[in-house]
Design a protein around this motif. Sequence first.
Motif, PDB file in Angstrom:
ATOM      1  N   ILE A   1      34.977 107.897  23.594  1.00  0.00           N
ATOM      2  CA  ILE A   1      34.351 108.688  24.653  1.00  0.00           C
ATOM      3  C   ILE A   1      34.564 108.024  26.013  1.00  0.00           C
ATOM      4  O   ILE A   1      34.918 108.685  26.999  1.00  0.00           O
ATOM      5  N   LYS A   2      34.390 106.720  26.054  1.00  0.00           N
ATOM      6  CA  LYS A   2      34.571 105.969  27.312  1.00  0.00           C
ATOM      7  C   LYS A   2      35.991 106.140  27.853  1.00  0.00           C
ATOM      8  O   LYS A   2      36.197 106.303  29.069  1.00  0.00           O
ATOM      9  N   ASN A   3      36.977 106.110  26.965  1.00  0.00           N
ATOM     10  CA  ASN A   3      38.385 106.190  27.384  1.00  0.00           C
ATOM     11  C   ASN A   3      38.960 107.602  27.314  1.00  0.00           C
ATOM     12  O   ASN A   3      40.167 107.789  27.493  1.00  0.00           O
ATOM     13  N   GLU A   4      38.083 108.577  27.030  1.00  0.00           N
ATOM     14  CA  GLU A   4      38.471 109.989  26.944  1.00  0.00           C
ATOM     15  C   GLU A   4      39.607 110.204  25.933  1.00  0.00           C
ATOM     16  O   GLU A   4      40.558 110.938  26.172  1.00  0.00           O
ATOM     17  N   VAL A   5      39.465 109.527  24.812  1.00  0.00           N
ATOM     18  CA  VAL A   5      40.424 109.673  23.706  1.00  0.00           C
ATOM     19  C   VAL A   5      39.820 110.623  22.676  1.00  0.00           C
ATOM     20  O   VAL A   5      38.624 110.527  22.367  1.00  0.00           O
ATOM     21  N   PRO A   6      40.592 111.560  22.148  1.00  0.00           N
ATOM     22  CA  PRO A   6      40.040 112.486  21.142  1.00  0.00           C
ATOM     23  C   PRO A   6      39.546 111.758  19.889  1.00  0.00           C
ATOM     24  O   PRO A   6      40.188 110.819  19.408  1.00  0.00           O
ATOM     25  N   ILE A   7      38.416 112.188  19.368  1.00  0.00           N
ATOM     26  CA  ILE A   7      37.853 111.645  18.132  1.00  0.00           C
ATOM     27  C   ILE A   7      38.341 112.516  16.976  1.00  0.00           C
ATOM     28  O   ILE A   7      38.112 113.728  16.972  1.00  0.00           O
ATOM     29  N   GLU A   8      39.000 111.906  15.993  1.00  0.00           N
ATOM     30  CA  GLU A   8      39.481 112.670  14.845  1.00  0.00           C
ATOM     31  C   GLU A   8      38.318 113.103  13.965  1.00  0.00           C
ATOM     32  O   GLU A   8      37.487 112.276  13.575  1.00  0.00           O
ATOM     33  N   VAL A   9      38.257 114.387  13.655  1.00  0.00           N
ATOM     34  CA  VAL A   9      37.240 114.909  12.742  1.00  0.00           C
ATOM     35  C   VAL A   9      37.923 115.797  11.715  1.00  0.00           C
ATOM     36  O   VAL A   9      39.021 116.312  11.933  1.00  0.00           O
TER      37      VAL A   9
ATOM     38  N   PRO B   1      32.087 116.209  23.556  1.00  0.00           N
ATOM     39  CA  PRO B   1      33.083 115.172  23.288  1.00  0.00           C
ATOM     40  C   PRO B   1      34.428 115.808  22.967  1.00  0.00           C
ATOM     41  O   PRO B   1      34.493 116.955  22.506  1.00  0.00           O
ATOM     42  N   ILE B   2      35.497 115.076  23.213  1.00  0.00           N
ATOM     43  CA  ILE B   2      36.836 115.573  22.886  1.00  0.00           C
ATOM     44  C   ILE B   2      37.094 115.308  21.402  1.00  0.00           C
ATOM     45  O   ILE B   2      37.129 114.163  20.960  1.00  0.00           O
ATOM     46  N   LEU B   3      37.227 116.384  20.640  1.00  0.00           N
ATOM     47  CA  LEU B   3      37.443 116.262  19.199  1.00  0.00           C
ATOM     48  C   LEU B   3      38.840 116.734  18.833  1.00  0.00           C
ATOM     49  O   LEU B   3      39.347 117.710  19.395  1.00  0.00           O
ATOM     50  N   LYS B   4      39.455 116.047  17.893  1.00  0.00           N
ATOM     51  CA  LYS B   4      40.755 116.448  17.361  1.00  0.00           C
ATOM     52  C   LYS B   4      40.566 116.853  15.908  1.00  0.00           C
ATOM     53  O   LYS B   4      40.287 116.021  15.046  1.00  0.00           O
TER      54      LYS B   4
END
Length: 274
Positions: free
Chosen positions: A170-178, A234-237
């Motif tokens: 979240i801090k680095n605006e990287v997508p979280i894999e779900v 949040p950015i989710l992938k």
Amino acid sequence: MSQKKKKILILGGSGFIGNALYKELYAYFDTYATYFNTDRGLSKNHKFIQWDLETEDIGIMLQSIRPSIIISCLRGDFDALVHQHQSLIQYTLRYDAKIIFLSSANVFDAFSNFPSYEYDKTLSESVYGRFKIKIENALLRLPNKNYAIVRLPMVFGKKSPRIEEIKEYIKNEVPIEVFPNVVVNATTISKITQQLHYIINRSRRGVFHLGSDDLIHHDDLILDICQASGHDQPILKNVFDSNDDRYLAVIPKDNILPKNYHISIKEVVEESVF
């Protein structure tokens, strides 16, 4: 045997779960733990022993400490781990000790159509799951009083590696894999330590599933934790590994702990707010 005289050895005491267990147990039992290359000042604690599972046989340490209970939280080379657990089993038989082995929901990862219970047949498609099964099967040949197999789902909690990873993403605006099609249960580090303390205290034995009583889709769980922490979008992938829902959940059914040692997904989310 009184609590103070029960001697416990935690293998993998510098890891996330092992260190939390040491902090839970050391005030109540004569507790020792191993560490490898993560010191964090552990060498100053005379109850922590530096040990390399790939080059040093566990037998020497066992003879020196003579634990009555060994908790295995080890990670590392699978062949070395199998060898060391064979030594643990020999020690257990010789001295009538007990092994508590932390296993994983991955021992069921070849089954996808339903959640798994304690005495369901194990079958895994992953190298990790097959390794856990190999050690489980060796332990299951011991007398029942000499082992407890503890299968864990995903472990959360404020300082857990999974939450630390989510915070970094979240801090680095990287997508979280779900995984939207994977149905899971979960737990927290604080609940695991309470449950294992109870299992030790009451000399419980057999196979335990220490996951939440209820289930949730993996993407919903991660989204709930993020939103409870104030991150509404949040950015989710999304990662789809099948067209249908797939279960990776270890549900308690046959070897049940008292109600106050159970946990729900709602509690997992509340304890994981960051």
